[in-house]
Design a protein around this motif. Structure first.
Motif, PDB file in Angstrom:
ATOM      1  N   LEU A 208       0.812  -1.222   0.000  1.00 48.46           N
ATOM      2  CA  LEU A 208       0.000   0.000   0.000  1.00 48.46           C
ATOM      3  C   LEU A 208       0.842   1.267   0.000  1.00 48.46           C
ATOM      4  CD1 LEU A 208      -2.647   1.572   0.174  1.00 48.46           C
ATOM      5  CD2 LEU A 208      -2.721   1.065   2.615  1.00 48.46           C
ATOM      6  N   VAL A 212       0.610   5.395  -2.378  1.00 49.47           N
ATOM      7  CA  VAL A 212       0.167   6.651  -1.771  1.00 49.47           C
ATOM      8  C   VAL A 212       1.147   7.773  -2.120  1.00 49.47           C
ATOM      9  CG1 VAL A 212      -0.489   7.802   0.383  1.00 49.47           C
ATOM     10  CG2 VAL A 212      -0.938   5.354   0.109  1.00 49.47           C
ATOM     11  N   PRO A 225       4.651  10.582   9.409  1.00 51.15           N
ATOM     12  CA  PRO A 225       3.894   9.657  10.269  1.00 51.15           C
ATOM     13  C   PRO A 225       2.958   8.752   9.449  1.00 51.15           C
ATOM     14  CG  PRO A 225       3.791  11.905  11.131  1.00 51.15           C
ATOM     15  CD  PRO A 225       4.441  11.993   9.789  1.00 51.15           C
ATOM     16  N   LEU A 226       2.418   9.274   8.333  1.00 49.00           N
ATOM     17  CA  LEU A 226       1.530   8.440   7.519  1.00 49.00           C
ATOM     18  C   LEU A 226       2.320   7.289   6.889  1.00 49.00           C
ATOM     19  CD1 LEU A 226      -1.207   7.769   6.280  1.00 49.00           C
ATOM     20  CD2 LEU A 226      -0.711   9.398   4.436  1.00 49.00           C
ATOM     21  N   ALA A 229       2.793   4.768   9.488  1.00 48.77           N
ATOM     22  CA  ALA A 229       1.554   4.039   9.785  1.00 48.77           C
ATOM     23  C   ALA A 229       1.213   3.037   8.680  1.00 48.77           C
ATOM     24  CB  ALA A 229       0.396   5.028   9.972  1.00 48.77           C
ATOM     25  N   LEU A 230       1.500   3.419   7.424  1.00 48.01           N
ATOM     26  CA  LEU A 230       1.193   2.520   6.312  1.00 48.01           C
ATOM     27  C   LEU A 230       2.117   1.318   6.262  1.00 48.01           C
ATOM     28  CD1 LEU A 230       0.567   5.128   3.476  1.00 48.01           C
ATOM     29  CD2 LEU A 230      -1.148   3.648   4.514  1.00 48.01           C
ATOM     30  N   GLN A 234      -0.925  -4.236   9.406  1.00 48.60           N
ATOM     31  CA  GLN A 234      -2.217  -3.630   9.638  1.00 48.60           C
ATOM     32  C   GLN A 234      -2.921  -4.231  10.852  1.00 48.60           C
ATOM     33  OE1 GLN A 234      -3.093  -1.003   8.495  1.00 48.60           O
ATOM     34  NE2 GLN A 234      -5.276  -0.811   8.851  1.00 48.60           N
ATOM     35  N   ARG A 236      -6.270  -4.471  12.268  1.00 47.15           N
ATOM     36  CA  ARG A 236      -7.501  -4.249  11.523  1.00 47.15           C
ATOM     37  C   ARG A 236      -8.727  -3.936  12.353  1.00 47.15           C
ATOM     38  NH1 ARG A 236      -6.686  -9.152   7.193  1.00 47.15           N
ATOM     39  NH2 ARG A 236      -5.041  -8.109   6.059  1.00 47.15           N
TER      40      ARG A 236
END
Lengths: 237, 237
Positions: A208, A212, A225-226, A229-230, A234, A236
């Motif tokens: 993923l 992005v 930070p994104l 996090a990615l 995950q 869920r």
């Protein structure tokens, strides 16, 4: 925060994410049990509550139990699938031919979700720049139904290897009605742990974080930070 | 029944249906609060787990925080919206102009979900008969994200009044990448009780039982249990 009125409990939120992660495109695990009318009504109502451009609600639902209609559609599938198989060569061709790509006769119910391109007249709010937004809205209805089905223990398979003109003829659709999705529905013996095409090595899930972008195409997220996090496994639920 | 392993609890099932029924196309209720990166990662992961034709996963996600990019997109919207308004006359024109149709600057985050039409090469399994199935798959990803957002208390608005070529230029998209959905995201002060276009009298919800056909187009369900179930007030949970 003012939005706390609209809070989902942990279990409610988990239900939504479970449906998303445990939904499968089902071809092989159908049971013959009939879907009770009140359950089918819930699925159709879920689809009917999808967003649509200008509140156009362009969808119709053709509920197909007739064996003879399904046999006709199966013949259309087989014809198209033979053409499709020829696009692959060698090992890839063998593998393609080993895949089961529809459950038209094994599932107790078929459902065609259509898009009436004339609904709401020539000027639909929000549909001036992109005329295909009616088709897009109908897709959103398909996904609502697919997820609701998962929560009800019902599997759904989308048969996309069909010629739309031939399908239109088979279902007596008027010229302005497009057969967007031909679906097979039924209770299932199991929902597979991962998508069948992934399990069988046809194609892998893409990472993923590589999909992005930041602010415009090709700009990486960088050390954000994104991005962190990615990249985490995950969590869920 | 063998599918009982895959059972959803009542609360889980309610969560899925709540997301479907309480989701809104948000334009006016955005709060400025930032979306935490781990929450945004959950939304993007939900989208990434949509079904896709041949497991093609044709989507990319452009996360837009830049004010200058958003101002550019807002200008594109205003230009298209002016043209759109001219399609309506008299009272309908007045009402159109009174509607707020985007929250590009008020929402803390914009997100463009694109479709890479070349992904997976020239022959994608299941995409031979209907070439648009890649666009349809990307719509399913949009709906996954929209529903997950609702469960997280985040509103989403789809801005469809944009020229796709101009948007492609604004976001530096390559020729083979189609900007399918331009979305505004943020926590909201409230989710409206019904769709705004319905509440404001623009258009009504169609009766579902009039949209369901039996075996082929135009054949009514007749005096069937499904017809009875569809006509009952919807028990949603």
């Amino acid at each position: 925060m003012t939005h706390s009125n609209y809070h989902f409990s942990d279990a409610e939120r988990r239900g939504l994410y479970r449906a998303i992660y445990e939904r499968r495109d089902v071809r092989s695990q159908f049971l013959p049990d009939a879907i009770p009318p009140e359950v089918l009504a819930r699925l159709l109502n879920a689809a009917h509550h999808a967003p649509s451009v200008g509140f156009m609600q362009p969808w119709d639902f053709i509920v197909i139990e007739s064996r003879s209609v399904r046999e006709t559609v199966l013949a259309l599938f087989e014809q198209e699938n033979q053409k499709a198989a020829e696009q692959f060569e060698g090992e890839r061709h063998e593998r393609y031919c080993s895949l089961k790509l529809q459950g038209i006769m094994e599932s107790p119910l078929n459902l065609c979700i259509t898009c009436d391109r004339s609904r709401g007249g020539p000027h639909v709010l929000g549909r001036n720049s992109i005329i295909e937004t009616d088709l897009f809205s109908t897709c959103l209805a398909v996904q609502n139904l697919w997820l609701a089905a998962r929560a009800e223990g019902i599997g759904v398979g989308w048969v996309s290897i069909l010629d739309q003109e031939q399908l239109r003829t088979a279902l007596n659709l008027p010229e302005h009605v497009y057969p967007l999705a031909y679906l097979c529905l039924g209770y299932v013996s199991e929902f597979l742990g991962q998508p069948e095409l992934q399990a069988k090595g046809w194609r892998s899930r893409l990472p993923l974080n590589e999909l992005v972008h930041s602010d415009s195409w090709g700009q990486p997220l960088g050390d954000s930070p994104l991005e962190a996090a990615l990249s985490e496994p995950q969590e869920r639920l």
